[in-house]
Scaffold this motif. Structure first.
Motif, PDB file in Angstrom:
ATOM      1  N   PHE A  11      39.151  -3.511 -67.227  1.00  0.00           N
ATOM      2  CA  PHE A  11      40.548  -3.940 -67.326  1.00  0.00           C
ATOM      3  C   PHE A  11      40.924  -4.741 -66.082  1.00  0.00           C
ATOM      4  N   PHE A  12      40.592  -4.218 -64.913  1.00  0.00           N
ATOM      5  CA  PHE A  12      40.889  -4.939 -63.675  1.00  0.00           C
ATOM      6  C   PHE A  12      40.108  -6.254 -63.611  1.00  0.00           C
ATOM      7  N   ALA A  13      38.868  -6.248 -64.095  1.00  0.00           N
ATOM      8  CA  ALA A  13      38.077  -7.485 -64.106  1.00  0.00           C
ATOM      9  C   ALA A  13      38.740  -8.540 -64.997  1.00  0.00           C
ATOM     10  N   THR A  14      39.310  -8.109 -66.114  1.00  0.00           N
ATOM     11  CA  THR A  14      40.017  -9.041 -67.005  1.00  0.00           C
ATOM     12  C   THR A  14      41.215  -9.669 -66.293  1.00  0.00           C
ATOM     13  N   LEU A  15      41.965  -8.842 -65.579  1.00  0.00           N
ATOM     14  CA  LEU A  15      43.116  -9.373 -64.845  1.00  0.00           C
ATOM     15  C   LEU A  15      42.679 -10.335 -63.741  1.00  0.00           C
ATOM     16  N   SER A  56      33.402  -7.746 -66.303  1.00  0.00           N
ATOM     17  CA  SER A  56      32.734  -7.592 -65.010  1.00  0.00           C
ATOM     18  C   SER A  56      31.472  -8.449 -64.943  1.00  0.00           C
ATOM     19  N   THR A  57      30.763  -8.574 -66.066  1.00  0.00           N
ATOM     20  CA  THR A  57      29.592  -9.448 -66.112  1.00  0.00           C
ATOM     21  C   THR A  57      30.011 -10.900 -65.925  1.00  0.00           C
ATOM     22  N   PHE A  58      31.102 -11.274 -66.539  1.00  0.00           N
ATOM     23  CA  PHE A  58      31.632 -12.625 -66.370  1.00  0.00           C
ATOM     24  C   PHE A  58      31.867 -12.924 -64.893  1.00  0.00           C
ATOM     25  N   LEU A  59      32.520 -12.009 -64.192  1.00  0.00           N
ATOM     26  CA  LEU A  59      32.829 -12.260 -62.786  1.00  0.00           C
ATOM     27  C   LEU A  59      31.567 -12.439 -61.957  1.00  0.00           C
ATOM     28  N   ARG A  60      30.502 -11.725 -62.304  1.00  0.00           N
ATOM     29  CA  ARG A  60      29.255 -11.804 -61.541  1.00  0.00           C
ATOM     30  C   ARG A  60      28.400 -13.006 -61.927  1.00  0.00           C
ATOM     31  N   ILE A  61      28.419 -13.371 -63.205  1.00  0.00           N
ATOM     32  CA  ILE A  61      27.390 -14.255 -63.740  1.00  0.00           C
ATOM     33  C   ILE A  61      27.893 -15.626 -64.171  1.00  0.00           C
ATOM     34  N   ALA A  62      29.111 -15.718 -64.677  1.00  0.00           N
ATOM     35  CA  ALA A  62      29.579 -16.957 -65.304  1.00  0.00           C
ATOM     36  C   ALA A  62      29.551 -18.129 -64.332  1.00  0.00           C
ATOM     37  N   VAL A  63      29.238 -19.311 -64.874  1.00  0.00           N
ATOM     38  CA  VAL A  63      29.161 -20.526 -64.056  1.00  0.00           C
ATOM     39  C   VAL A  63      29.974 -21.636 -64.714  1.00  0.00           C
ATOM     40  N   ASP A  64      30.340 -22.608 -63.905  1.00  0.00           N
ATOM     41  CA  ASP A  64      31.067 -23.784 -64.381  1.00  0.00           C
ATOM     42  C   ASP A  64      30.053 -24.891 -64.618  1.00  0.00           C
ATOM     43  N   ALA A  65      29.698 -25.128 -65.873  1.00  0.00           N
ATOM     44  CA  ALA A  65      28.685 -26.142 -66.193  1.00  0.00           C
ATOM     45  C   ALA A  65      29.291 -27.485 -66.578  1.00  0.00           C
ATOM     46  N   ASP A  66      30.555 -27.488 -66.981  1.00  0.00           N
ATOM     47  CA  ASP A  66      31.158 -28.758 -67.405  1.00  0.00           C
ATOM     48  C   ASP A  66      31.920 -29.454 -66.279  1.00  0.00           C
ATOM     49  N   GLY A  67      31.973 -28.807 -65.102  1.00  0.00           N
ATOM     50  CA  GLY A  67      32.542 -29.450 -63.929  1.00  0.00           C
ATOM     51  C   GLY A  67      34.045 -29.543 -63.883  1.00  0.00           C
ATOM     52  N   ASP A  68      34.743 -28.699 -64.665  1.00  0.00           N
ATOM     53  CA  ASP A  68      36.208 -28.771 -64.650  1.00  0.00           C
ATOM     54  C   ASP A  68      36.826 -27.801 -63.647  1.00  0.00           C
ATOM     55  N   GLY A  69      35.990 -27.123 -62.853  1.00  0.00           N
ATOM     56  CA  GLY A  69      36.502 -26.203 -61.849  1.00  0.00           C
ATOM     57  C   GLY A  69      36.817 -24.821 -62.370  1.00  0.00           C
TER      58      GLY A  69
END
Length: 395
Positions: free
Chosen positions: A154-158, A187-200
């Protein structure tokens, strides 16, 4: 006229609703106090929880124990069917530039990334529709022994909202909080997700490039061996010791050669001492697979061997590989999604309430199948397999 008992029930329900709301409000107040320590501003917390009501259906889903165990041949038939293979090949071609860039950066096979996408959300078509904030707040308050885990999600979503990565209105997903094209937990998103399209922004909901690259990053961080394969189907010798099988019981390839294991077409195994395990998803009478470390990496995405096999096999089919050669040990094969929709349509034509024919086998379809089985004098299993489909076609 309302009977006394019914009146008592009505009064009890009316009294319990405000009590539940008060309990939820009190829980949210406690979560608000904790959110600052988690790095969430009061403004973000208040904006996302103002007027929020619990969704108690997610508690039912969390507590519900599945009563119907899906045979591996049903599972594979529905997840690796002609539709998903064809769609996967189109996606592999459509997003080739993004996938090739991800492969150069992370070393992960593009077909495996696409297969994860296909299994997790049918290439973005089915990612869930429950608002994450509402689901995870409810689970944080009423999730029992798992409440602590859901509180962190829940906190990770916020935090995702606070960072501005994903439009809050688009943060919807499964009852447990998985979201996006490839179904990351927050929580996985916060650790792993990347910006591949370059929009920041890192957005696995509205940006396919971000979702695909983030999935490749996940597999890379989980130990993907660049240039390696997940495994392949094999043939076992007649007196193979099934006690040697198991994904975690890896041995050198030379040991499997000495044991008489070959490729399914009878050709020799690759040379070398790379370690691999024998997977027997349906027991010694069914298909056998030699699996390497990369299979374990796929397994880490969702800890189930049937799930990992579906992704692994789908990736092969997307690349142009053929179906599993050894038959599953059943005389009643599983159905593709198209065949499941046909089954549901035939049931609906006979007056059964199965909802909209969508290929998803739920309680309504199983109940209808059981009634057909009863009428046919068959054992009442509720399983949607080829035999019941053929019987309905004949009728």
């Amino acid at each position: 006229m309302i009977k006394p008992f019914a009146l008592a029930i009505a009064l009890l329900a009316a009294a319990s609703a405000p009590a539940a709301a008060q309990s939820f409000d009190g829980c949210l107040a406690g979560l608000r106090a904790q959110s600052a320590a988690a790095g969430i501003s009061a403004a973000v917390f208040d904006a996302q929880t103002r007027g929020l009501q619990p969704d108690m259906s997610v508690i039912d889903l969390m507590n519900k124990q599945p009563e119907f165990k899906t045979p591996i041949w049903d599972y594979m038939a529905s997840l690796v069917d002609d539709e998903r293979i064809a769609d996967g090949r189109r996606m592999l071609a459509k997003w080739a530039n993004v996938l090739n860039a991800a492969q150069r950066r992370y070393g992960v096979d593009p077909a495996v990334v696409v297969a994860v996408w296909g299994v997790e959300s049918n290439y973005g078509q089915k990612g869930g529709d429950r608002p994450l904030v509402r689901s995870l707040a409810t689970l944080s308050c009423y999730g029992g022994r798992r409440a602590g885990y859901f509180r962190s999600e829940f906190f990770a979503t916020l935090k995702i909202i606070q960072r501005g990565d994903v439009d809050p209105a688009h943060l919807v997903g499964s009852w447990a909080g998985a979201f996006g094209h490839t179904q990351f937990m927050p929580s996985t998103f916060l650790r792993i997700a990347v910006d591949a399209d370059g929009d920041g922004r890192r957005d696995i909901v509205d940006s396919v490039p971000d979702a695909l690259a983030s999935t490749a990053n996940y597999l890379a961080k989980s130990g993907w061996a660049s240039g390696g394969r997940w495994g392949f189907e094999v043939a076992l010798p007649a007196k193979f010791n099934a006690g040697l099988a198991g994904r975690s019981r890896k041995r050198a390839l030379s040991a499997w050669v000495a044991a008489g294991v070959t490729r399914v077409d009878g050709s020799a195994l690759p040379k070398g001492d790379q370690r691999a395990g024998i997977l027997l998803p349906a027991g010694p009478r069914g298909p056998a697979f030699l699996v390497f470390k990369n299979f374990d990496v796929i397994y880490s995405y969702n800890a189930a061997e049937s799930y990992a096999l579906a992704i692994a096999h789908l990736s092969d089919r997307i690349r142009g590989g053929g179906p599993i050669v050894t038959p599953w040990p059943t005389d009643d094969p599983g159905l593709s999604r198209a065949e499941r929709r046909e089954l549901q349509t035939l049931l609906a034509q006979r007056g059964y309430d199965v909802g909209t024919p969508d290929g998803a086998i739920g309680d309504k379809t199983r109940t209808a199948v059981m009634d057909v089985e009863r009428r046919l004098g068959w054992p009442q299993t509720g399983r949607a397999g080829m035999k019941i489909l053929v019987a309905l076609r004949k009728q």
